[in-house]
Structures are given as structure tokens and as C-alpha cells.
Design an enzyme around this catalytic site. Sequence first.
Site, short mmCIF file in Angstrom:
data_model
loop_
_atom_site.label_atom_id
_atom_site.label_comp_id
_atom_site.label_asym_id
_atom_site.label_seq_id
_atom_site.Cartn_x
_atom_site.Cartn_y
_atom_site.Cartn_z
N TYR A 164 86.76 93.54 -16.14
CA TYR A 164 87.49 92.56 -15.59
C TYR A 164 88.83 92.29 -14.54
O TYR A 164 89.41 92.01 -13.97
CB TYR A 164 87.23 91.23 -16.20
N LYS A 168 90.63 91.97 -10.76
CA LYS A 168 91.95 90.77 -10.40
C LYS A 168 93.03 91.55 -10.11
O LYS A 168 94.18 91.35 -9.40
CB LYS A 168 91.85 90.55 -11.79
N1 LIG Z 1 87.34 80.49 -17.02
C1 LIG Z 1 88.89 81.41 -16.73
O1 LIG Z 1 89.39 81.39 -18.00
C2 LIG Z 1 89.41 81.84 -15.74
C3 LIG Z 1 90.98 82.28 -15.91
C4 LIG Z 1 91.78 82.35 -14.33
C5 LIG Z 1 90.84 83.54 -13.53
N2 LIG Z 1 89.23 83.01 -13.68
C6 LIG Z 1 88.61 82.83 -12.70
O2 LIG Z 1 88.42 81.68 -11.75
C7 LIG Z 1 87.56 81.40 -10.84
C8 LIG Z 1 86.15 80.65 -11.35
O3 LIG Z 1 85.79 80.87 -12.80
P1 LIG Z 1 85.21 79.64 -13.92
O4 LIG Z 1 86.02 79.84 -14.82
O5 LIG Z 1 85.38 78.38 -13.12
O6 LIG Z 1 84.08 80.81 -13.78
P2 LIG Z 1 82.70 79.18 -13.68
O7 LIG Z 1 82.80 78.15 -14.38
O8 LIG Z 1 81.51 80.81 -15.02
O9 LIG Z 1 81.74 79.80 -12.09
C9 LIG Z 1 82.59 81.00 -11.10
C10 LIG Z 1 81.70 80.24 -10.51
O10 LIG Z 1 81.41 81.44 -8.75
C11 LIG Z 1 79.93 81.78 -8.89
N3 LIG Z 1 79.31 82.73 -7.83
C12 LIG Z 1 79.79 83.91 -8.71
N4 LIG Z 1 79.29 85.20 -8.32
C13 LIG Z 1 78.49 84.24 -7.02
C14 LIG Z 1 78.44 84.53 -5.78
N5 LIG Z 1 77.73 86.00 -6.04
N6 LIG Z 1 78.09 84.03 -4.59
C15 LIG Z 1 78.75 82.86 -5.06
N7 LIG Z 1 79.44 82.17 -6.12
C16 LIG Z 1 79.19 83.20 -7.55
C17 LIG Z 1 79.32 80.69 -9.88
O11 LIG Z 1 77.86 80.31 -9.42
P3 LIG Z 1 76.93 80.34 -11.00
O12 LIG Z 1 76.61 79.26 -10.96
O13 LIG Z 1 75.39 79.92 -9.25
O14 LIG Z 1 77.03 81.49 -11.17
C18 LIG Z 1 79.28 79.59 -10.49
O15 LIG Z 1 80.08 78.34 -8.96
C19 LIG Z 1 86.96 83.43 -10.92
O16 LIG Z 1 86.96 84.10 -10.32
C20 LIG Z 1 87.18 83.89 -12.60
O17 LIG Z 1 87.76 84.98 -12.26
C21 LIG Z 1 89.04 81.86 -14.58
#
Ligand SMILES: NC(=O)c1ccc[n+]([C@@H]2O[C@H](COP(=O)([O-])OP(=O)(O)OC[C@H]3O[C@@H](n4cnc5c(N)ncnc54)[C@H](OP(=O)(O)O)[C@@H]3O)[C@@H](O)[C@H]2O)c1
Length: 250
Positions: A164, A168
Amino acid sequence: MTIALITGANKGIGFETARQLAERGATVLIGARDPHRGRAATEKLAAEGADTRFVQLDVTDAGSIAAAADRIDSEFGRLDILVNNAGIPGRLDGDGAPSSTSPDTLREVFETNVFAPVAVTNAVLPLLRRADAARIVNTSSEVGSMTMAADPAGPLWPMAALTYPTSKTALTMITLMYAKELRDTAIKVNAANPGYCATDFNGNTGFRTAAQGAEPVVHLATLPADGPTGQFWGYRWGAEDGAEYGPLPW
Ligand SMILES: NC(=O)c1ccc[n+]([C@@H]2O[C@H](COP(=O)([O-])OP(=O)(O)OC[C@H]3O[C@@H](n4cnc5c(N)ncnc54)[C@H](OP(=O)(O)O)[C@@H]3O)[C@@H](O)[C@H]2O)c1
């Protein structure tokens, strides 16, 4: 009328990004790979008064990307905001250390977190060029900051995981390269750091809400004409100067 496409918008930070952009008056295209989850999210926001459409979009599927771009072209003829939000934490081989991680595991994470944002951006770039002043936001992470990862006094020092964080780091550099390619246009390209947010991504262990995580994304997606491009900007974990948001080290 501002047209915004958010990938992975059916839940988590992507959903909250969609909600906040809709609150600012944008027509929000909810990109989601699963029609059931995508429509449910679209209907939820519509019930709150948002102007939303579901767009089937699996960011790892070239056919799905092309179909989404075609649909946006025929329905709107342009795109004002692209948020490459969809991401996965990836599997851990063993403890996730570099020496126990297989190239296949690394490739799997890079497919979604690195190659897909490039594929989606390139597919809709002609539509973004047709907008007056388009914005591209890549949802990155501070765990991809090489400066922070290399700081023995910083919170990321104990982390020695390969998949991961490296994905990023690549995404942040990709952001900078697009910004440089597009620097003579009105398009701004920036990377956002949402901070550690409670979502399904991490078993809801984050100390911020998904709505808080969406704030820097929305900020970068709605930058004025004199705003920056090619920045890594957002939540600053452990910042001691009291400023919650700001530029992050590469
Ligand atoms: N949470 C954190 O602490 C954090 C911190 C920094 C950055 N981020 C970044 O923020 C972004 C969103 O993360 P989140 O925390 O909101 O995670 P999340 O709740 O797991 O949501 C991830 C989203 O990405 C979708 N996704 C994954 N693979 C996909 C694909 N092949 N095609 C289309 N959609 C896809 C998932 O769809 P499904 O529902 O179908 O699986 C879901 O809608 C990510 O890029 C993550 O790296 C998160």
C-alpha cells in the site's frame, strides 16, 4: 453546472466526497463497480436533494472505463472534476514486510491504486480539456510520503510494509507528472491526504470520520483559478503548528 466523477463513490471517503461536492451544487456521477451498491449510494444522496447519477465503473476494467467515458461524453460533453478515489489496502503476505511480499501481491494493489487512476484519467482527459477549468484530485495518503516514512521521529517510522505505501508514493508522483504535463492549461492536478479515517478500508479503526477525510479532497476539487497544481495537500498527522491542513512532504 459542474459535473464531477468520483471513482469508488459508493461508500467511505468517496461517498462523502460525492455528498460534499453535491452540497456545493455539483452534479455528481457516482462511479461504482457494483450496480447494486452504486445505485443505493446514488439514491441515498438523491434523497438528500443531491443531483446524482450512477455510473458503472470498475477502474481495473478497460471496457468499463471506456463505457463510462462514452456515457459522460454523450450525456454532458465534458467533465469538470475527476476524483480518483477508488483504492484497496491489498492483501498482506505474512506480516507485509518487503521480504515476504510476492510480486503478484504488489501487482494486484498497483492495478487498482496506480494503473487504474492513469487509465481513468487518460480516458476522460479529453472531456476534462473541454471544461473551462477542470480539477483532477488523486486520493493519496501520507503513508506514501517518503519523507515521513524515513523520519525516525515520525509516526510512520515503525511501518515497513511494501504494497500500500509504495502504491500511494507512485500515485503522488503520477499526480505531479500530470500537473507538469498540464501546467499550461487551466486544469489543476493535485493529490489529497484524507488522514486516517474510520472506513471499511481499515476495519473502521481510523481516528477521523470519512466526512473529515473528504474535506481536503473537496478543497482540491474546487480550487479557484489561482490555486496550486502539483501539490500533495491535506490532513497533517501530528502537525505541531496547529494547522490541521496544509502541504505534505513528498
Ligand atoms: N481510510 C483511510 O484511513 C485512508 C487514508 C488515506 C487514504 N485513503 C484512500 O482513500 C480512498 C478511499 O478509501 P476509503 O477509506 O473510503 O475505503 P473504502 O471505504 O474501502 O472504499 C473504497 C472504495 O473503492 C472502491 N473500489 C475498490 N476497488 C475498485 C475498483 N476496481 N473499481 C471501482 N471501485 C473500486 C470500493 O468499491 P466496493 O464497495 O465495490 O469494494 C469502495 O467504493 C482510497 O484510495 C484509500 O487509499 C484512505
